[in-house]
Design an enzyme around this catalytic site. Sequence first.
Site, PDB file in Angstrom:
ATOM      1  N   TRP A   1       0.873  -1.189   0.000  1.00 40.94           N
ATOM      2  CA  TRP A   1       0.000   0.000   0.000  1.00 40.94           C
ATOM      3  C   TRP A   1       0.906   1.233   0.000  1.00 40.94           C
ATOM      4  CZ3 TRP A   1      -1.968   2.731   4.833  1.00 40.94           C
ATOM      5  CH2 TRP A   1      -3.029   3.606   4.540  1.00 40.94           C
TER       6      TRP A   1
ATOM      7  N   ASP B   1      -0.080  -5.135   9.645  1.00 35.78           N
ATOM      8  CA  ASP B   1      -1.163  -4.208   9.331  1.00 35.78           C
ATOM      9  C   ASP B   1      -2.406  -5.035   9.011  1.00 35.78           C
ATOM     10  OD1 ASP B   1      -2.688  -2.054   8.688  1.00 35.78           O
ATOM     11  OD2 ASP B   1      -1.668  -1.566   6.807  1.00 35.78           O
TER      12      ASP B   1
ATOM     13  N   LYS C   1     -13.298  -0.771   7.038  1.00 41.74           N
ATOM     14  CA  LYS C   1     -13.976  -1.639   6.054  1.00 41.74           C
ATOM     15  C   LYS C   1     -14.926  -2.603   6.746  1.00 41.74           C
ATOM     16  CE  LYS C   1     -10.029  -0.340   4.056  1.00 41.74           C
ATOM     17  NZ  LYS C   1      -9.760   0.629   3.063  1.00 41.74           N
TER      18      LYS C   1
HETATM   19  C1  LMR Z   1      -7.118   1.568  -0.033  1.00 37.69           C
HETATM   20  O1  LMR Z   1      -6.048   0.925  -0.038  1.00 37.69           O
HETATM   21  O2  LMR Z   1      -7.744   1.845  -1.058  1.00 37.69           O
HETATM   22  C2  LMR Z   1      -7.704   1.996   1.274  1.00 37.69           C
HETATM   23  O3  LMR Z   1      -6.944   1.538   2.330  1.00 37.69           O
HETATM   24  C3  LMR Z   1      -8.013   3.438   1.344  1.00 37.69           C
HETATM   25  C4  LMR Z   1      -6.822   4.316   1.510  1.00 37.69           C
HETATM   26  O4  LMR Z   1      -6.792   5.086   2.468  1.00 37.69           O
HETATM   27  O5  LMR Z   1      -5.896   4.259   0.686  1.00 37.69           O
END
Ligand code: LMR
Length: 388
Positions: free
Chosen positions: A127, A208, A243
């Site tokens: 991420w 996480d 979520k």
């Molecule tokens: C995502 O990965 O789309 C979500 O966790 C929202 C975000 O804050 O990026």
Amino acid sequence: MFEHVETYPGDPILSLMDDYQRDPRADKVNLSIGFYYDGAGQVPVLSSVRQARALLEARAETANLYLPMDGHGGFREAVQRYLFADSDNPRIVTLQSVGGSGALRVGADFLKRWYPDSQVWVSDPTWDNHLAIFQGAGFGVNRYPYLDASGQQVDFQRLLQVFATLPANSIVLLHACCHNPTGVDLAPGQWDALYAVCRERSLIPFLDAAYLGLGEGLDEDAYAIRALARAGITGLVSNSFSKVFSLYGERVGSLSVVCDSVEIAGRVAGQLKGTVRTNYSNPPRHGAELVATIFSDVGLNALWREELDAMRERMLAMRRALYERVKPLDLDYLLRQKGMFSYTGLSAAAVDRIRERHGVYLIRSGRMCVAGLNESNLDQVARALSDH
Ligand code: LMR
């Protein structure tokens, strides 16, 4: 003044959401940000949340005081039980946080203070905000290999080889389940082997967890967290309720630290409070009260578990339905990957073409949020995947 301030390049996920909202096309499809949409294309208000809200509103009005720095007591206890299946382990410290990102940042600030020379290692890919949060806390952030050449499974041997070379006290960021963006997770035996290396090399795992229950089920998805506590090593767990309770705007999450002893846990708890006090003083009340109410009421808890199961099952059904719609392309990753995201392997240029031609929004890394699929947009998405 401020002449030298540079333009913020924007966040790859949130900027795309802005573009989506500005897009005038009526048939646009949002498969970008990690929102769970229901079959009618709406971000739902869960019935368990609605009922908890009614219970809270029916209470005698109380003054809206500050929460303690570490948050709502009932929430903290319930969350520790939920994450670790054990609320009484005095070696674990759990505090309420401002969403999962807030937990990551408080954890990062705490680690930077006490391990200033450590570096952070995140999976490649991960991420995007993981990099930004740990860099923002002052850490050097490196990447460890995650997927093999097929792009569909973890290259576990290579991952372990890299972990075995890291200096002591390196911080390794891991996704507890439903890896974002790939949807490819470690198996239980792999978690155990990884924790053995963490112990041997004195690494600090930071898990996480934002999607517990949306992969295989709550207990299955919590394996990595519970195995960490059992492994007898120190580690951190950030957790988000955005979520799984559909409570995005409440910013409700938690940070847990598994310590070596009760005595250390006491000092860590104190320092975490100090970190919170110097960031935002104390967390907001309402989201934590909603979650605590649901966790403490047997009926509401059972209702929420049913709602969570239904979200997971709907996403699985959509994965299967899309796979069937594009059968000649043989996109079997749709069936294998877990949770909210599928990693399509599409290039950024292909993602751009799909967005321009078909109004279907994916993240430019090729990540597709399967929770945005429904019966009304499946054909359009199938066409888009076949035409880029
Ligand atoms: C995502 O990965 O789309 C979500 O966790 C929202 C975000 O804050 O990026």
